[in-house]
Design an enzyme around this catalytic site. Structure first.
Site, PDB file in Angstrom:
ATOM      1  N   HIS A   1     151.268 -30.012 -47.726  1.00  0.00           N
ATOM      2  CA  HIS A   1     151.739 -29.099 -46.691  1.00  0.00           C
ATOM      3  C   HIS A   1     153.264 -29.132 -46.727  1.00  0.00           C
ATOM      4  CE1 HIS A   1     152.547 -27.597 -42.604  1.00  0.00           C
ATOM      5  NE2 HIS A   1     151.288 -27.173 -42.552  1.00  0.00           N
TER       6      HIS A   1
ATOM      7  N   ASP B   1     150.055 -38.201 -44.957  1.00  0.00           N
ATOM      8  CA  ASP B   1     149.856 -37.114 -44.002  1.00  0.00           C
ATOM      9  C   ASP B   1     148.383 -37.084 -43.628  1.00  0.00           C
ATOM     10  OD1 ASP B   1     149.540 -34.784 -42.590  1.00  0.00           O
ATOM     11  OD2 ASP B   1     150.466 -33.480 -44.087  1.00  0.00           O
TER      12      ASP B   1
ATOM     13  N   GLN C   1     144.884 -33.713 -41.379  1.00  0.00           N
ATOM     14  CA  GLN C   1     143.545 -33.156 -41.611  1.00  0.00           C
ATOM     15  C   GLN C   1     142.471 -34.229 -41.736  1.00  0.00           C
ATOM     16  OE1 GLN C   1     142.706 -30.078 -41.348  1.00  0.00           O
ATOM     17  NE2 GLN C   1     144.754 -29.179 -41.291  1.00  0.00           N
TER      18      GLN C   1
ATOM     19  N   LYS D   1     144.782 -31.257 -33.560  1.00  0.00           N
ATOM     20  CA  LYS D   1     143.774 -31.051 -34.598  1.00  0.00           C
ATOM     21  C   LYS D   1     142.519 -31.892 -34.364  1.00  0.00           C
ATOM     22  CE  LYS D   1     147.146 -29.681 -38.123  1.00  0.00           C
ATOM     23  NZ  LYS D   1     146.803 -28.250 -38.238  1.00  0.00           N
TER      24      LYS D   1
ATOM     25  N   CYS E   1     150.951 -22.892 -45.529  1.00  0.00           N
ATOM     26  CA  CYS E   1     152.087 -23.824 -45.639  1.00  0.00           C
ATOM     27  C   CYS E   1     151.953 -24.705 -46.871  1.00  0.00           C
ATOM     28  CB  CYS E   1     152.235 -24.669 -44.382  1.00  0.00           C
ATOM     29  SG  CYS E   1     152.654 -23.723 -42.907  1.00  0.00           S
TER      30      CYS E   1
END
Length: 416
Positions: free
Chosen positions: A125, A207, A210, A233, A373
């Site tokens: 991302h 990251d 997700q 999220k 993104c």
């Protein structure tokens, strides 16, 4: 397996009421962008403002102390969720993007040197790429990309060959927001800690925006030096995120923002800074957001992340099976639904993804279309943009069936 759709009752968003006419019958398949919030999370936020509202960390009176206690209890919940060693290893930020920028400015600008290499994957991302581009330019370091195949898999030889003694930092997504694939972060971390930085060990930035909503995360088992996530999220509020960092790294880092509450003592000439975690939390904090974040974690833990992961895979399997029968439709990434984490990205010959999304919107179906993104990945795949359906535990088999039926008609509706 019946699935987890019974939890839809916890969400006013999916209900039928006078105030919810616009959402009645809406199929919401944009969960990778943001999830919906159950009533208990909304109530937790409202409850803080109704009964516990005071500026935390500043007042000695009872109400402020209570607000502080609720804020710090939320930090403990996030720490336990990620299996951090200490609560002080959790920094509250606005979102995963801010967390990554904090790491880049505070750790990266202080530690990366000319000639170092920063390794990132081709599927990052922008939030886990642009900060490292900035650090590399400013410090005279080089960016090295781990490439993946069309199936989304980064071959072992990629990371074993490119992470070496010159590697100072590895920044990698745990779960891709395009492929949905889970990267082998633990194996990469073991290798990077062994060979990186001249054998002293590279730092691993993960990251987890997700991954945290869909699979169990143990930052210590994962080998993450830093791990970031966003509350919105995983059924929490917008505007609050979390940064996990190993204590020894955080203690050695300078503050990212300066101002109220992150100081110990200030003179006209200088200042000393507060201990962790407050050194990184300047100004009035989002206490209500933190309370909502913690309530969302408790909610999804009660459902069970193992159950959520299994349900994601089941629904993705049904969706991919149905899409495989739609002519001119191409699913991006791995053929195995269990490697999609509920994310199914696709293109349709002759139809721009923006048109796909607009047509589905007219049918009361919400999906994402664009570059997500992740423009370098789009360039690698040879497409400008894609359409993306992303599922969560409150989605249903019936919704998947309707989606497949509608998507099969898109080319015909376009006159193709």
């Amino acid at each position: 397996m019946a699935g987890l759709a019974e939890y839809r009752k916890d969400f006013a968003f999916f209900g039928s009421s006078e105030g919810n006419k616009a959402n009645e019958g809406l199929i919401y398949f944009d969960n990778a962008a943001t999830t919906q919030r159950p009533e208990r999370v909304i109530n937790a936020i409202a409850d803080f403002y109704r009964y516990s509202n005071a500026n935390p960390l500043r007042g000695l009176y009872g109400l402020s102390v209570r607000a502080t206690d609720r804020y710090e209890a939320a930090r403990h919940t996030v720490a336990a969720f990620l299996n951090a060693a200490e609560d002080s290893e959790i920094i509250f930020t606005r979102n995963a993007s801010e967390s990554l920028n904090l790491i880049a400015y505070s750790w990266g600008m202080s530690n990366v040197q000319a000639g170092d290499e920063i390794v990132v994957s081709c599927m990052e991302h922008h939030s886990n790429l642009l900060p490292w581009q900035m650090v590399a330019r400013a410090k005279g370091a080089s960016l090295v990309f781990l490439e993946c195949g069309d199936d989304g898999v980064i071959p072992d030889e990629e990371w074993k060959g490119k992470i070496n003694a010159r590697t100072r930092l590895v920044a990698i997504t745990h779960v891709s927001n395009v492929f949905g694939i889970t990267n082998p972060v633990k194996e990469i971390a073991v290798h990077a800690h062994k060979v990186g930085n001249g054998g002293k060990g590279a730092v691993i930035v993960v990251d987890g925006a997700q991954s945290a909503p869909h699979i169990k995360v143990d930052v210590r088992d994962l080998g993450a030096d830093f791990f970031v996530l966003s509350a919105h999220k995983l059924c929490g509020p917008m505007g609050i995120g979390g940064l996990y960092g190993r204590k020894e790294l955080l203690e050695a880092m300078p503050p990212f923002l300066r101002g109220g509450e992150m100081i110990e003592y200030v003179t006209r000439e200088d200042a000393t800074y507060a201990e962790l975690p407050h050194k990184f939390e300047a100004g009035t904090v989002n206490a209500a957001g933190a309370v909502g974040f913690a309530e969302a974690i408790r909610y999804i833990e009660e459902i069970g992340l193992d159950a959520i992961e299994a349900n994601d895979n089941r629904l993705a399997g049904l969706l991919m099976e149905g899409l495989s029968n739609v002519p001119h439709l191409h699913v991006i990434g791995n053929p195995d639904p269990a490697r999609h984490c509920g994310i199914v990205t696709f293109t349709i010959d002759g139809v721009h993804p923006h048109d796909i999304a607009s047509i589905l919107d007219s049918e009361h179906i919400a999906i994402r279309a664009g570059h997500h993104c992740a423009q370098p990945l789009m360039q690698k795949l040879g497409v400008g943009s894609t359409a993306r359906a992303s599922l969560y535990f409150y989605n249903t088999e019936a919704e998947v069936s309707v989606f497949i039926d509608k998507i099969s008609k898109v080319r015909g509706w376009m006159g193709l």
